[in-house]
Design a protein around this motif. Structure first.
Motif, PDB file in Angstrom:
ATOM      1  N   VAL A  85      -0.112  41.261   1.829  1.00 47.81           N
ATOM      2  CA  VAL A  85       0.201  41.527   3.234  1.00 47.81           C
ATOM      3  C   VAL A  85       0.629  40.239   3.941  1.00 47.81           C
ATOM      4  N   LEU A  86      -0.066  39.140   3.677  1.00 48.65           N
ATOM      5  CA  LEU A  86       0.318  37.863   4.284  1.00 48.65           C
ATOM      6  C   LEU A  86       1.713  37.432   3.851  1.00 48.65           C
ATOM      7  N   GLN A  87       2.040  37.692   2.580  1.00 47.53           N
ATOM      8  CA  GLN A  87       3.370  37.356   2.082  1.00 47.53           C
ATOM      9  C   GLN A  87       4.436  38.134   2.839  1.00 47.53           C
ATOM     10  N   SER A  88       4.193  39.432   3.062  1.00 51.36           N
ATOM     11  CA  SER A  88       5.160  40.269   3.773  1.00 51.36           C
ATOM     12  C   SER A  88       5.300  39.828   5.226  1.00 51.36           C
ATOM     13  N   VAL A  89       4.176  39.518   5.862  1.00 55.30           N
ATOM     14  CA  VAL A  89       4.209  39.134   7.275  1.00 55.30           C
ATOM     15  C   VAL A  89       4.848  37.763   7.456  1.00 55.30           C
ATOM     16  N   SER A  90       4.514  36.805   6.597  1.00 56.62           N
ATOM     17  CA  SER A  90       4.979  35.426   6.776  1.00 56.62           C
ATOM     18  C   SER A  90       6.400  35.208   6.284  1.00 56.62           C
ATOM     19  N   LYS A  91       6.780  35.857   5.182  1.00 59.69           N
ATOM     20  CA  LYS A  91       8.102  35.635   4.593  1.00 59.69           C
ATOM     21  C   LYS A  91       9.150  36.578   5.153  1.00 59.69           C
ATOM     22  N   SER A  92       8.789  37.871   5.236  1.00 54.33           N
ATOM     23  CA  SER A  92       9.763  38.882   5.668  1.00 54.33           C
ATOM     24  C   SER A  92       9.588  39.291   7.114  1.00 54.33           C
ATOM     25  N   TYR A  93       8.522  38.836   7.768  1.00 59.68           N
ATOM     26  CA  TYR A  93       8.219  39.221   9.146  1.00 59.68           C
ATOM     27  C   TYR A  93       8.147  40.736   9.300  1.00 59.68           C
ATOM     28  N   VAL A  94       7.468  41.357   8.354  1.00 64.15           N
ATOM     29  CA  VAL A  94       7.316  42.811   8.354  1.00 64.15           C
ATOM     30  C   VAL A  94       5.859  43.131   8.046  1.00 64.15           C
TER      31      VAL A  94
END
Length: 650
Positions: A385-394
Motif C-alpha cells: 500500500v505504501l508503494q502504491s501511495v508513494s510511487k503512483s499516488y494512488v
C-alpha cells in the motif's frame, strides 16, 4: 509599622493600623517574605471605631497568621471583636520567649481553625517566582517546567487578593480540561469564582470575582439564520473583534492570567484577538506555560506582544518576520518563516526581560526518565500500500467498495494533496485508514461532506502493543495516539483481549471524559488511550509510569506536555516512554525531527543560554536516506518538522 521583634525573630509582626493607609497592601510583601506566628497590634483605641480599620486588621491577621499562632491586642474592644468572629477560636499558647504574655488582661491568644482559613504553603521557588513577576511590573510569563506548581502559585495570588482586595475582577483563561482543577483549588482556598458558560452574562459580573473561562468558549458569533439579509450583511461587516464570544469590555479585568499560554502561538488566533481587546496598558498580566514556545522562537511574538507591546519593535507578525526570520520554504506556493540564526541572541535577550524560565526545583531530584525507540517491521501488505501511495499516488480500493466507487476509480483513488499523502503514510503504519474522499461523479449525498473511506491492513503494531501491556503487570500506562480511527481500533482490540482500558478522544463528552480520568487515577482503569491534546496538558497522572507513543506526534509542545503528566514533582518511580516506529517508514523521520525540537527546548531552559546554529530539520532527516527508500517513504516534514497542512484527513 512592620519590623522584627526585639529578639530578631522574623516570624513576629508588629502592626500599627493607625499609621498605615492600607494595612492589607502593606502586609502583602511582608507575608510573602516571612512566615508569621505572632502578631502584636499597637494602636490607639480611639481608631477602633473605624469599621474599615477593624475589617482591615482582621483580614490582615487572618491572611498572614500561621495555623498555630497568637495575637496581642491593645484593648478589650479589639479582643471582643476578634473573638466574635468565626475565623479563629481562642486557646492558650505559651510563648517560649515571653512565658507570662498570656496573663495580660488585654491579650487574645487563639489558634487558626483548620479548614476555615488556612494559609497555603509555598515552596521557595514559588515565592521567588512571585517576586520576579512583581519586579517585571506584574506583566510577565512564568516559563516554568511542568510540575513545578505554577497553577497553585497563581492560586495563592488569588487567595491573597481575596483577603486584601488589590484587584476587583480577575480573568483566568485556561484549557477546558483544567477548569475543574482551577475551580476545586479556588473552592478550597475560599476564593469566590464563577465558570463562564454559554448563559453567563459576562458584561455584568459581580465585583470581587475570579472569572474562569475555557479557551473552548472563544469563537466567532454568527448571525441568526432568520436575520434579514441587509442586517446580516451589516453584521458581517463589523470588525472580527466585535463578533467574538464571550463578550468582555476593554479594561474590565485588572488582572488577566492565562494558564498554558502556549495556546497563543498564532497571532490570528481568536483568543489572541480577544485578549488584545481586554488587556490595556494598565492591566496586569500573568502567562504560564511549561512549553511557552516549544516549536521555536517564531511562536514568541503573540505572547510577548500581549505582555509588553512593542518589545520586538515590530507591531505586526509581518514586521516580526521581516526583522527576525528567514523564509525556509522550499515550495514557492507558500512561505515558511523560521528565526534567522544571527538574530537568535537578540531575540532571546528581549524575551528573558519578561519571562522567568525555571527547569528544576533546587534540592529536588526527579527519578530517571527513559525514552526507548521501539522498531517493528512493516507487513508485506503495508509495504504494497505504501508503494502504491508513494510511487503512483494512488490509494488502493478497500475490500468491498461501493459499486459507484469501483466504476469511477477502477485502479484506485488518486491522491492529489501532499498533506493527505503524509497522513495516509502515517495511518498505514498503524494499519487503519479513515479519510473523507471526493471523486467527480460521486452520488450527490456525499457532495457536502465526502465519502468516508475506511481501509484496514494487517500490521505488527497491535501484537507488539499487547506484548508490552502484558509485560507491565499491574503498572498503569497511557497510550498516546494521533488519529481517532487508530484509538477506536486499539480500544476494541485490547478490550477483546481482556485488557482493562478506556479511551478518550475529541468527541468524548466532557462528563464521560472526567469520569474516565477519575477512574484511571483511582486505579479502576489500568490503561488509558488518548490524543495528547485531550489529556496532555494541566493534568497529573503520577500513577502512570509507562507511556507508549503508538503514533508519535509532530509537536514538541504536545510531546513534552504528554511525558510531563507523569515525570513531575511527586513521582517516585522511573518513567518510560516507548516510541514506536516502523523500519524504513515516515515515523522514524518524525522522531528525528521531534528530537531536534526537544534539543531546542533543552537550550531554552539551559542555565547559560548559548543559541545553537539553525539546523534544517528536513535536510537532517534526508541525510542518511538520499531520497525515497524501498517502501516509497520520503521525509514529509517542513523546515521545522511540521506537516505542511494538518487536518486534511479526519
Amino acid at each position: 509599622m512592620l519590623r522584627m521583634d526585639m529578639y530578631g525573630n522574623k516570624d513576629t509582626l508588629y502592626l500599627d493600623p493607625g499609621s498605615m493607609p492600607d494595612c492589607g497592601e502593606s502586609l502583602r510583601q511582608f507575608s510573602i517574605d516571612n512566615r508569621i506566628h505572632r502578631i502584636d497590634i499597637k494602636a490607639d483605641p480611639s481608631i477602633w471605631g473605624d469599621p474599615r480599620i477593624r475589617s482591615d486588621v482582621l483580614l490582615a491577621a487572618a491572611s498572614v497568621l500561621e495555623t498555630d499562632g497568637f495575637v496581642t491586642v491593645p484593648s478589650p474592644e479589639y479582643r471582643d471583636f476578634f473573638l466574635s468572629q468565626d475565623i479563629m477560636e481562642p486557646c492558650v499558647i505559651r510563648d517560649p520567649l515571653k512565658p507570662d504574655l498570656h496573663k495580660s488582661s488585654y491579650s487574645v491568644l487563639f489558634r487558626g481553625m483548620e479548614g476555615i482559613l488556612k494559609r497555603p504553603e509555598l515552596m521557595p521557588h514559588q515565592v521567588e517566582a512571585i517576586k520576579v513577576w512583581m519586579r517585571m511590573g506584574r506583566r510577565g510569563l512564568w516559563g516554568h517546567d511542568m510540575g513545578l506548581g505554577k497553577t497553585f502559585t497563581a492560586g495563592y495570588l488569588l487567595y491573597l487578593n481575596h483577603l486584601q482586595r488589590k484587584y476587583d475582577l480577575i480573568l483566568v483563561f485556561t484549557l477546558a480540561s483544567i477548569i475543574p482543577k482551577w475551580s476545586a483549588m479556588l473552592t478550597k482556598l475560599n476564593v469566590p469564582h464563577i465558570v463562564v458558560d454559554k448563559h453567563t452574562d459576562t458584561l455584568n459580573i459581580p465585583h470581587g470575582m475570579v472569572v474562569l473561562c475555557s479557551t473552548g468558549r472563544v469563537g466567532r458569533i454568527y448571525p441568526p439564520k432568520d436575520m434579514p439579509e441587509k442586517e446580516k450583511d451589516r453584521f458581517n461587516r463589523k470588525p472580527l473583534i466585535e463578533r467574538l464570544r464571550p463578550r468582555f469590555n476593554p479594561g474590565q479585568f485588572a488582572l488577566v492570567i492565562f494558564d498554558e499560554s502556549h495556546a497563543l502561538n498564532n497571532i490570528s488566533n481568536h483568543i489572541v484577538l480577544l485578549l488584545r481587546r481586554v488587556i490595556l496598558p494598565e492591566t496586569h498580566v500573568l502567562f504560564m506555560s511549561g512549553t511557552p514556545f516549544g516549536n521555536g522562537y517564531h511562536e514568541a511574538f503573540p505572547q510577548m506582544q500581549l505582555i509588553k507591546p512593542g518589545i520586538f519593535v515590530a507591531q505586526t507578525q509581518g514586521d516580526f518576520n521581516r526583522l527576525y526570520c528567514e523564509n525556509k520554504s522550499r515550495d514557492t506556493r507558500y512561505e515558511l518563516f523560521r528565526i534567522n540564526p544571527y538574530k537568535t541572541k537578540e531575540l532571546l535577550d528581549k524575551i528573558t526581560t519578561v519571562t522567568d524560565f525555571r527547569k528544576n526545583v533546587p534540592g529536588v531530584v526527579l527519578p530517571p526518565f527513559r525514552e526507548d525507540d521501539v522498531p517493528y517491521d512493516l507487513t508485506p501488505e503495508q509495504k504494497a500500500v505504501l508503494q502504491s501511495v508513494s510511487k503512483s499516488y494512488v490509494m488502493p480500493l478497500p475490500e468491498e467498495p461501493p459499486v459507484w466507487l469501483k466504476e469511477l476509480c477502477p485502479d484506485g483513488i488518486p491522491v492529489t494533496s501532499h498533506s493527505v499523502l503524509l497522513h495516509l503514510k502515517r495511518m498505514i503504519c498503524s494499519g487503519h485508514v479513515k479519510a473523507m474522499i471526493r471523486v467527480p461523479g460521486m452520488p450527490e449525498e456525499y457532495n457536502e461532506k465526502g465519502y468516508p473511506l475506511i481501509f484496514n491492513v494487517p500490521n505488527n503494531k497491535d501484537g507488539m502493543l499487547l506484548d508490552h501491556i502484558n509485560a507491565m503487570g499491574d503498572t498503569q500506562s497511557i497510550i498516546w495516539v494521533s488519529y481517532t480511527e487508530t484509538s477506536s481500533h486499539i480500544f476494541e482490540y485490547l478490550k477483546g483481549k481482556g485488557i482493562n482500558c478506556a479511551r478518550i478522544y475529541g468527541g468524548t463528552p466532557f462528563k464521560k471524559k472526567m469520569a474516565a480520568i477519575a477512574d484511571f487515577l483511582s486505579g479502576k482503569i489500568r490503561h488509558l488511550i488518548s490524543h495528547p491534546k485531550c489529556i496532555g496538558t494541566g493534568l497529573d497522572f503520577i500513577n502512570a509510569r509507562e507511556h507508549i507513543s503508538h503514533e508519535i506526534t509532530y509537536s514538541g509542545i504536545e510531546y513534552e506536555q504528554a511525558k510531563k503528566r507523569s515525570h513531575r514533582i511527586g513521582q517516585t518511580h522511573p518513567v518510560v516512554m516507548r516510541r514506536y516506529y516502523g523500519r524504513g517508514s515516515v515515523e522514524w523521520n518524525i522522531i528525528r525531527a521531534l528530537d531536534l525540537k526537544l534539543d531546542f527546548m533543552a537550550e531554552l531552559y539551559a542555565t547559560e543560554k548559548i543559541p545553537k546554529p539553525y539546523v534544517d530539520i528536513k535536510w537532517a532527516v534526508q541525510e542518511d536516506q538520499g531520497s525515497e527508500d524501498e517502501n516509497g517513504s520520503v521525509p514529509c516534514v517542513d523546515g521545522n518538522g511540521d506537516p505542511v497542512d494538518s487536518g486534511a484527513v479526519s
